[in-house]
Write a protein that holds these residues in place. Structure first.
Motif, mmCIF file in Angstrom:
data_model
loop_
_atom_site.group_PDB
_atom_site.id
_atom_site.type_symbol
_atom_site.label_atom_id
_atom_site.label_comp_id
_atom_site.label_asym_id
_atom_site.label_seq_id
_atom_site.Cartn_x
_atom_site.Cartn_y
_atom_site.Cartn_z
ATOM 1 N N TYR A 44 0.839 -1.202 0.000
ATOM 2 C CA TYR A 44 0.000 0.000 0.000
ATOM 3 C C TYR A 44 0.877 1.255 0.000
ATOM 4 O O TYR A 44 0.534 2.264 -0.623
ATOM 5 C CB TYR A 44 -0.906 0.017 1.225
ATOM 6 C CG TYR A 44 -1.958 -1.064 1.242
ATOM 7 C CD1 TYR A 44 -3.005 -1.050 0.320
ATOM 8 C CD2 TYR A 44 -1.928 -2.077 2.188
ATOM 9 C CE1 TYR A 44 -3.977 -2.033 0.333
ATOM 10 C CE2 TYR A 44 -2.900 -3.049 2.217
ATOM 11 C CZ TYR A 44 -3.923 -3.036 1.295
ATOM 12 O OH TYR A 44 -4.884 -4.010 1.301
ATOM 13 N N PHE A 45 1.986 1.194 0.727
ATOM 14 C CA PHE A 45 2.896 2.332 0.815
ATOM 15 C C PHE A 45 3.444 2.686 -0.574
ATOM 16 O O PHE A 45 3.456 3.858 -0.970
ATOM 17 C CB PHE A 45 4.028 1.999 1.781
ATOM 18 C CG PHE A 45 5.066 3.079 1.915
ATOM 19 C CD1 PHE A 45 4.711 4.374 2.233
ATOM 20 C CD2 PHE A 45 6.414 2.792 1.716
ATOM 21 C CE1 PHE A 45 5.672 5.378 2.353
ATOM 22 C CE2 PHE A 45 7.378 3.780 1.831
ATOM 23 C CZ PHE A 45 7.000 5.081 2.149
ATOM 24 N N VAL A 46 3.852 1.671 -1.321
ATOM 25 C CA VAL A 46 4.386 1.896 -2.669
ATOM 26 C C VAL A 46 3.295 2.476 -3.575
ATOM 27 O O VAL A 46 3.533 3.428 -4.339
ATOM 28 C CB VAL A 46 4.941 0.584 -3.259
ATOM 29 C CG1 VAL A 46 5.334 0.778 -4.720
ATOM 30 C CG2 VAL A 46 6.143 0.098 -2.442
ATOM 31 N N TRP A 47 2.089 1.928 -3.495
ATOM 32 C CA TRP A 47 0.990 2.418 -4.324
ATOM 33 C C TRP A 47 0.658 3.879 -3.980
ATOM 34 O O TRP A 47 0.395 4.693 -4.867
ATOM 35 C CB TRP A 47 -0.239 1.549 -4.144
ATOM 36 C CG TRP A 47 -1.457 2.060 -4.866
ATOM 37 C CD1 TRP A 47 -2.600 2.544 -4.325
ATOM 38 C CD2 TRP A 47 -1.634 2.138 -6.291
ATOM 39 N NE1 TRP A 47 -3.490 2.920 -5.289
ATOM 40 C CE2 TRP A 47 -2.919 2.678 -6.520
ATOM 41 C CE3 TRP A 47 -0.837 1.811 -7.383
ATOM 42 C CZ2 TRP A 47 -3.423 2.896 -7.800
ATOM 43 C CZ3 TRP A 47 -1.339 2.026 -8.664
ATOM 44 C CH2 TRP A 47 -2.612 2.559 -8.860
ATOM 45 N N THR A 48 0.705 4.210 -2.699
ATOM 46 C CA THR A 48 0.420 5.584 -2.275
ATOM 47 C C THR A 48 1.461 6.548 -2.837
ATOM 48 O O THR A 48 1.122 7.655 -3.273
ATOM 49 C CB THR A 48 0.405 5.674 -0.735
ATOM 50 O OG1 THR A 48 -0.533 4.732 -0.223
ATOM 51 C CG2 THR A 48 0.010 7.061 -0.279
ATOM 52 N N ILE A 49 2.724 6.141 -2.835
ATOM 53 C CA ILE A 49 3.781 6.977 -3.425
ATOM 54 C C ILE A 49 3.494 7.229 -4.902
ATOM 55 O O ILE A 49 3.646 8.353 -5.406
ATOM 56 C CB ILE A 49 5.159 6.306 -3.246
ATOM 57 C CG1 ILE A 49 5.565 6.308 -1.760
ATOM 58 C CG2 ILE A 49 6.219 7.020 -4.073
ATOM 59 C CD1 ILE A 49 6.859 5.573 -1.488
ATOM 60 N N ILE A 50 3.057 6.189 -5.604
ATOM 61 C CA ILE A 50 2.747 6.323 -7.031
ATOM 62 C C ILE A 50 1.615 7.326 -7.239
ATOM 63 O O ILE A 50 1.694 8.207 -8.105
ATOM 64 C CB ILE A 50 2.372 4.951 -7.629
ATOM 65 C CG1 ILE A 50 3.591 4.028 -7.634
ATOM 66 C CG2 ILE A 50 1.808 5.105 -9.041
ATOM 67 C CD1 ILE A 50 3.288 2.599 -8.042
ATOM 68 N N VAL A 51 0.554 7.212 -6.426
ATOM 69 C CA VAL A 51 -0.604 8.102 -6.591
ATOM 70 C C VAL A 51 -0.242 9.544 -6.259
ATOM 71 O O VAL A 51 -0.617 10.480 -6.975
ATOM 72 C CB VAL A 51 -1.783 7.630 -5.711
ATOM 73 C CG1 VAL A 51 -2.932 8.632 -5.764
ATOM 74 C CG2 VAL A 51 -2.262 6.258 -6.161
ATOM 75 N N VAL A 52 0.506 9.740 -5.176
ATOM 76 C CA VAL A 52 0.820 11.092 -4.718
ATOM 77 C C VAL A 52 1.824 11.782 -5.628
ATOM 78 O O VAL A 52 1.638 12.950 -6.019
ATOM 79 C CB VAL A 52 1.348 11.060 -3.265
ATOM 80 C CG1 VAL A 52 1.850 12.441 -2.846
ATOM 81 C CG2 VAL A 52 0.245 10.598 -2.315
ATOM 82 N N PHE A 53 2.889 11.078 -6.008
ATOM 83 C CA PHE A 53 3.996 11.733 -6.708
ATOM 84 C C PHE A 53 3.995 11.526 -8.222
ATOM 85 O O PHE A 53 4.478 12.393 -8.964
ATOM 86 C CB PHE A 53 5.331 11.257 -6.137
ATOM 87 C CG PHE A 53 5.576 11.713 -4.725
ATOM 88 C CD1 PHE A 53 6.040 13.001 -4.465
ATOM 89 C CD2 PHE A 53 5.342 10.865 -3.660
ATOM 90 C CE1 PHE A 53 6.267 13.425 -3.168
ATOM 91 C CE2 PHE A 53 5.568 11.279 -2.349
ATOM 92 C CZ PHE A 53 6.029 12.570 -2.103
ATOM 93 N N LEU A 54 3.487 10.398 -8.695
ATOM 94 C CA LEU A 54 3.591 10.105 -10.127
ATOM 95 C C LEU A 54 2.299 10.379 -10.906
ATOM 96 O O LEU A 54 2.362 10.734 -12.078
ATOM 97 C CB LEU A 54 4.007 8.643 -10.325
ATOM 98 C CG LEU A 54 5.381 8.264 -9.748
ATOM 99 C CD1 LEU A 54 5.712 6.817 -10.085
ATOM 100 C CD2 LEU A 54 6.479 9.199 -10.268
ATOM 101 N N PHE A 55 1.151 10.220 -10.262
ATOM 102 C CA PHE A 55 -0.110 10.469 -10.979
ATOM 103 C C PHE A 55 -0.183 11.880 -11.558
ATOM 104 O O PHE A 55 -0.619 12.050 -12.702
ATOM 105 C CB PHE A 55 -1.296 10.195 -10.056
ATOM 106 C CG PHE A 55 -1.869 8.817 -10.191
ATOM 107 C CD1 PHE A 55 -1.026 7.713 -10.313
ATOM 108 C CD2 PHE A 55 -3.238 8.608 -10.213
ATOM 109 C CE1 PHE A 55 -1.548 6.430 -10.438
ATOM 110 C CE2 PHE A 55 -3.771 7.334 -10.341
ATOM 111 C CZ PHE A 55 -2.919 6.245 -10.457
ATOM 112 N N PRO A 56 0.185 12.929 -10.781
ATOM 113 C CA PRO A 56 0.126 14.278 -11.374
ATOM 114 C C PRO A 56 0.972 14.401 -12.638
ATOM 115 O O PRO A 56 0.580 15.109 -13.577
ATOM 116 C CB PRO A 56 0.663 15.175 -10.250
ATOM 117 C CG PRO A 56 0.336 14.431 -8.995
ATOM 118 C CD PRO A 56 0.536 12.981 -9.354
ATOM 119 N N LEU A 57 2.114 13.699 -12.678
ATOM 120 C CA LEU A 57 2.972 13.762 -13.863
ATOM 121 C C LEU A 57 2.372 12.943 -15.010
ATOM 122 O O LEU A 57 2.360 13.377 -16.154
ATOM 123 C CB LEU A 57 4.378 13.245 -13.516
ATOM 124 C CG LEU A 57 5.152 14.047 -12.470
ATOM 125 C CD1 LEU A 57 6.477 13.376 -12.163
ATOM 126 C CD2 LEU A 57 5.384 15.474 -12.959
#
Length: 414
Positions: A396-409
């Motif tokens: 879940y931690f890895v997925w949260t990082i993806i959503v927070v930092f990579l989704f906007p990009l």
């Protein structure tokens, strides 16, 4: 009871049976008898056992109490930043709500656990990066990626709090399970404080209204705001200095609500069919469906965490197995609904985020369900279920990082 104690004073097994049958009565009668039994080895042992834990409320050390007071006041001041610096509430609170609580709780456990300087720098370095990043995102009320980042960011801060809580034992799964148990105890204690606060608010406003003074605006803007951010800080302090306050309440709550939620969930699934509502074409209903799913998963994990240090009845394990199985069905419905929406109306940041979260939760639930089944069939112990829960949390931690930092990009900040 008194005669039973005297007759079987040298029979440890019988004394234990008496104690388990009527703990309050045993303690009362034994306390009255002890002055005449002092010197007997077994009587001295029972005296120490019954009086070891003080029932008085502990307020910890003076430094600890002072830390909590200052942290609560500082958190309240931070909550008033929009008023102090003329920042719009719509900009400030969605982005920074987590920073009003998690850094203070992390600092509390860093101090309590004597964290190394390197780990302290890691925890607060990550929080500082998150703070700068979330407040640097373009300000748009229609940006789905911004909303997703604001929703998922508290989970990252929660993980950093977990690093601070576990201290030097982050790799120890039992310590991670203890962290989940702490979250359950924190929720119980916070609910008690909120109820007390609501009662206090009602009494205060009523009394001042009787003498013709209108203090609602001042009370809401200052007392309520400062009190709201102080609740989790004070609740954490109370659970750590007085574990006896909730360590008996939380297991009871888990034991009572697990079967009730199971029945409610089964009835609710039937009611969905009867009402004609479906998550395939109703976006708001799908959102509520996922909130329900997360809540039930939290209850399952909380119940397992509460049983890690005690023997769990077969009935209780059956309830958790049935509850997790029904939740797998609920998750499957939610996953099929979001898949349908993507195939019909295309990819959006929200749909991808919900799809990813549902897939992760489904895998996690299946792992927990399999371990509960193995526990029922005597192929695994209940603590193995807890292990399956906490070892999956980094996913879940890895997925949260993806959503927070990579989704906007990925989605161009849309």
């Amino acid at each position: 009871m008194k005669e039973e104690i005297l007759t079987h004073l040298n029979d440890p097994r019988h004394l234990e049976k008496l104690y388990r049958t009527n703990k309050a009565g045993f303690k009362q009668e034994f306390s009255g008898l002890y002055p005449q039994l002092s010197g007997n080895t077994l009587a001295d042992f029972w005296h120490e056992r019954l009086t070891y834990e003080s029932e008085a409320i502990s307020w910890g050390s003076r430094k600890e109490f002072l830390f909590v007071v200052l942290a609560s006041l500082l958190a309240g001041v931070l909550a008033k930043i929009p008023n102090i610096f003329n920042i719009t509430e719509e900009f400030f609170y969605p982005r920074n709500i987590g920073f009003l609580v998690f850094p203070f709780l992390a600092a509390y456990f860093a101090w309590k656990n004597h964290l190394s300087g390197k780990k302290i720098m890691f925890v607060f370095g990550v929080m500082a990066v998150c703070l700068v990043y979330i407040n640097s995102l373009p300000n748009s009320t229609t940006s789905d990626t911004l909303i997703l980042a604001c929703i998922h960011l508290p989970l990252l801060l929660w993980v950093m709090l977990g690093v601070s809580f576990t201290g030097q034992s982050l790799r120890d799964y039992s310590k991670r399970l203890e962290y989940l148990r702490f979250n359950g105890d924190l929720a119980v204690m916070s609910a008690m404080l909120v109820i007390a606060g609501v009662m206090m608010t009602g009494i205060t406003l009523g009394l001042f209204e009787l003498i013709g003074l209108k203090i609602e605006k001042f009370y809401t803007e200052y007392v309520v705001v400062f009190g709201a951010v102080a609740v989790p800080i004070v609740a954490t302090y109370l659970t750590q200095t007085n574990p006896q306050l909730v360590n008996k309440v939380s297991p009871v709550i888990a034991k009572i609500f697990s079967p009730l939620v199971l029945v409610m969930l089964i009835i609710y699934l039937g009611a969905i069919i009867y009402s004609g509502k479906d998550p395939y074409n109703d976006r708001e209903f799908l959102m509520l469906f996922n909130v329900l799913l997360i809540g039930v998963m939290a209850l399952i994990f909380f119940s397992v965490a509460e049983t890690s240090a005690q023997e769990k009845s077969t009935w209780g394990i059956w309830v958790l197995l049935l509850l997790s199985s029904v939740t797998v069905v609920v998750n499957g419905i939610a996953l099929s609904a979001i898949s349908f929406r993507i195939s019909e109306w295309g990819i959006t940041p929200n749909r991808v985020a919900v799809m990813g979260a549902n897939v992760l939760m489904l895998v996690h639930l299946l792992l927990v369900t399999v371990m509960l089944f193995k526990t029922i069939t005597r192929k695994a112990a209940i603590n193995q279920v807890g292990k399956a829960i906490v070892l999956y949390l980094p996913v879940y931690f890895v997925w949260t990082i993806i959503v927070v930092f990579l989704f906007p990009l990925f989605f161009g900040f849309k």
